[in-house]
Motif scaffolding. Sequence first.
Motif, PDB file in Angstrom:
ATOM      1  N   UNK A  33      17.207  10.260 -31.775  1.00  0.00           N
ATOM      2  CA  UNK A  33      17.900  11.356 -31.056  1.00  0.00           C
ATOM      3  C   UNK A  33      18.347  12.366 -32.466  1.00  0.00           C
ATOM      4  N   UNK A  34      17.962  12.063 -33.749  1.00  0.00           N
ATOM      5  CA  UNK A  34      18.146  13.007 -34.727  1.00  0.00           C
ATOM      6  C   UNK A  34      17.005  13.593 -34.972  1.00  0.00           C
ATOM      7  N   UNK A  35      15.710  12.798 -35.655  1.00  0.00           N
ATOM      8  CA  UNK A  35      14.742  13.532 -36.011  1.00  0.00           C
ATOM      9  C   UNK A  35      13.725  13.880 -34.971  1.00  0.00           C
ATOM     10  N   UNK A  36      13.835  13.443 -33.706  1.00  0.00           N
ATOM     11  CA  UNK A  36      13.003  13.595 -32.645  1.00  0.00           C
ATOM     12  C   UNK A  36      13.859  14.762 -31.647  1.00  0.00           C
ATOM     13  N   UNK A  37      14.855  15.187 -32.029  1.00  0.00           N
ATOM     14  CA  UNK A  37      15.608  15.635 -31.095  1.00  0.00           C
ATOM     15  C   UNK A  37      15.050  16.744 -29.934  1.00  0.00           C
ATOM     16  N   UNK A  38      14.403  17.437 -30.401  1.00  0.00           N
ATOM     17  CA  UNK A  38      13.412  18.357 -29.388  1.00  0.00           C
ATOM     18  C   UNK A  38      12.677  17.772 -28.497  1.00  0.00           C
ATOM     19  N   UNK A  39      11.736  16.550 -28.917  1.00  0.00           N
ATOM     20  CA  UNK A  39      11.024  15.960 -28.049  1.00  0.00           C
ATOM     21  C   UNK A  39      11.903  15.039 -27.035  1.00  0.00           C
ATOM     22  N   UNK A  40      12.778  14.468 -27.716  1.00  0.00           N
ATOM     23  CA  UNK A  40      13.656  13.647 -26.623  1.00  0.00           C
ATOM     24  C   UNK A  40      14.415  14.512 -25.663  1.00  0.00           C
ATOM     25  N   UNK A  41      14.693  15.748 -25.927  1.00  0.00           N
ATOM     26  CA  UNK A  41      15.551  16.617 -25.087  1.00  0.00           C
ATOM     27  C   UNK A  41      14.561  17.139 -24.013  1.00  0.00           C
TER      28      UNK A  41
END
Length: 202
Positions: A33-41
């Motif tokens: 949820x931090x380093x992959x925020x955009x992909x997760x979003x």
Amino acid sequence: MELIGMLDSPYVRRTAISLRLLGVPFTHRSLSVFSDFDEFQSINPQVKAPTLVLDNGALLVDSNLIIDWAETISERPSLMPGESAARLRALRLIGTALTASEKSVQIVYEHKREADKRDAAWLQRVKGQLHAAYGVLEREIDGVDGWLFGNSPGQADVSIAVAWGFTQLVTPEAVDPASYPRLAAFAMRAEQHPDFMALPQI
């Protein structure tokens, strides 16, 4: 189905282990949820871990809700005891384990602040709550040599072992295993189970 989230999260890991124990097939995508925020979003605009992406594209979030739903589709025995008194005890233990996970997370987040901005009194209070939770669990598993409610791990076993492993991973200085020997031994046994070993926290 696809489970989104990092296994170093106790909520993601308890969900993943529970799905395996229930025989519910899924693939795991390790996104932060931090380093992959955009992909997760792009998968879930709420950026909430764990997120379960169902085969029809629907999203289900929160470990408790995902596990509850998985219980309804599983052909295997429930991870919860059926008898009323045993179920109540299991719920108490799960709630206590989730409290330990929550307090460990709070300690981690407080330490993300710059040292001069940390709230020492708040940290002391949270650590007290963490020790209170593990004190309850240490007493509750006294005399337990195997699993808490039968011959295979149930939800209480999973939640307790995952919480303990998470605390030891992210804030080991807060909880000395020597202070909770039964709990440490219980978690160590759990981690030898194939469904735990298949989903290591690191």
